[in-house]
Design a protein around this motif. Sequence first.
Motif, PDB file in Angstrom:
ATOM      1  N   GLN A 123      -1.430  -1.656  15.349  1.00 53.17           N
ATOM      2  CA  GLN A 123      -0.723  -0.921  16.393  1.00 53.17           C
ATOM      3  C   GLN A 123      -1.699  -0.052  17.187  1.00 53.17           C
ATOM      4  O   GLN A 123      -1.653  -0.005  18.419  1.00 53.17           O
ATOM      5  N   VAL A 124      -2.623   0.611  16.477  1.00 52.07           N
ATOM      6  CA  VAL A 124      -3.633   1.435  17.151  1.00 52.07           C
ATOM      7  C   VAL A 124      -4.531   0.559  18.025  1.00 52.07           C
ATOM      8  O   VAL A 124      -4.839   0.906  19.171  1.00 52.07           O
ATOM      9  N   PHE A 126      -3.869  -2.420  19.358  1.00 51.12           N
ATOM     10  CA  PHE A 126      -3.135  -2.926  20.518  1.00 51.12           C
ATOM     11  C   PHE A 126      -2.975  -1.828  21.571  1.00 51.12           C
ATOM     12  O   PHE A 126      -3.125  -2.078  22.772  1.00 51.12           O
ATOM     13  N   ASP A 127      -2.657  -0.612  21.128  1.00 52.33           N
ATOM     14  CA  ASP A 127      -2.539   0.500  22.075  1.00 52.33           C
ATOM     15  C   ASP A 127      -3.868   0.745  22.778  1.00 52.33           C
ATOM     16  O   ASP A 127      -3.909   0.985  23.982  1.00 52.33           O
ATOM     17  N   HIS A 128      -4.966   0.693  22.016  1.00 52.95           N
ATOM     18  CA  HIS A 128      -6.304   0.895  22.591  1.00 52.95           C
ATOM     19  C   HIS A 128      -6.610  -0.188  23.630  1.00 52.95           C
ATOM     20  O   HIS A 128      -7.169   0.107  24.691  1.00 52.95           O
ATOM     21  N   ASN A 130      -4.363  -1.880  25.356  1.00 57.13           N
ATOM     22  CA  ASN A 130      -3.454  -1.722  26.494  1.00 57.13           C
ATOM     23  C   ASN A 130      -3.868  -0.605  27.446  1.00 57.13           C
ATOM     24  O   ASN A 130      -3.521  -0.645  28.629  1.00 57.13           O
ATOM     25  N   ILE A 131      -4.606   0.393  26.961  1.00 55.11           N
ATOM     26  CA  ILE A 131      -5.058   1.464  27.855  1.00 55.11           C
ATOM     27  C   ILE A 131      -6.451   1.177  28.423  1.00 55.11           C
ATOM     28  O   ILE A 131      -7.053   2.030  29.064  1.00 55.11           O
TER      29      ILE A 131
END
Length: 176
Positions: A123-124, A126-128, A130-131
Amino acid sequence: MKKLLLPLVMALIGIGGGVGAGLFLVPPPAEDLVAATCATEGGDADHAADPPGETDHAARADDGAHDAATKEYVRMSNQFVVPVVEGGKVAALVVLSLSIEVTAGMQEAAFSAEPKLRDAFLQVLFDHANIGGFDGAFTSSTNMRALRQALRAAGQKALGPQVSDVLIVDIVRQDI
């Protein structure tokens, strides 16, 4: 669609070959290295069988960086594959290998909680992605520090305060 199929297949073959080579070329455990070093330097067999914390070689190698008696390192069993999406299409794949620094005696707990840890780490990651964390100079110290801090926070949330750090052992970006 056909234009993307060949590069994707080639990327997966390359990743599979890299994983296979990584598994085949795993270095021997540290205890074997200490025993081999002591044996080649003329040490006796009894001294070579001492635990790593009790040898002169291990004491010199420590140099006060980390107290080996209070920390253990748990290598995550599989790599993490993170897609980098640009314009609604997968533009690249980032492959990472992670290890977790835990307090001594918590290695088994970390292995038993690995599915929960993998979920939190993915999750971390994927978030990284995406930003835009894996765009441009994605290995800059600022980006890597932010990613490590986020991974450590996720590890501590999943496993507890015994997780003291998350180490990014390998990182590769393959553009598609």
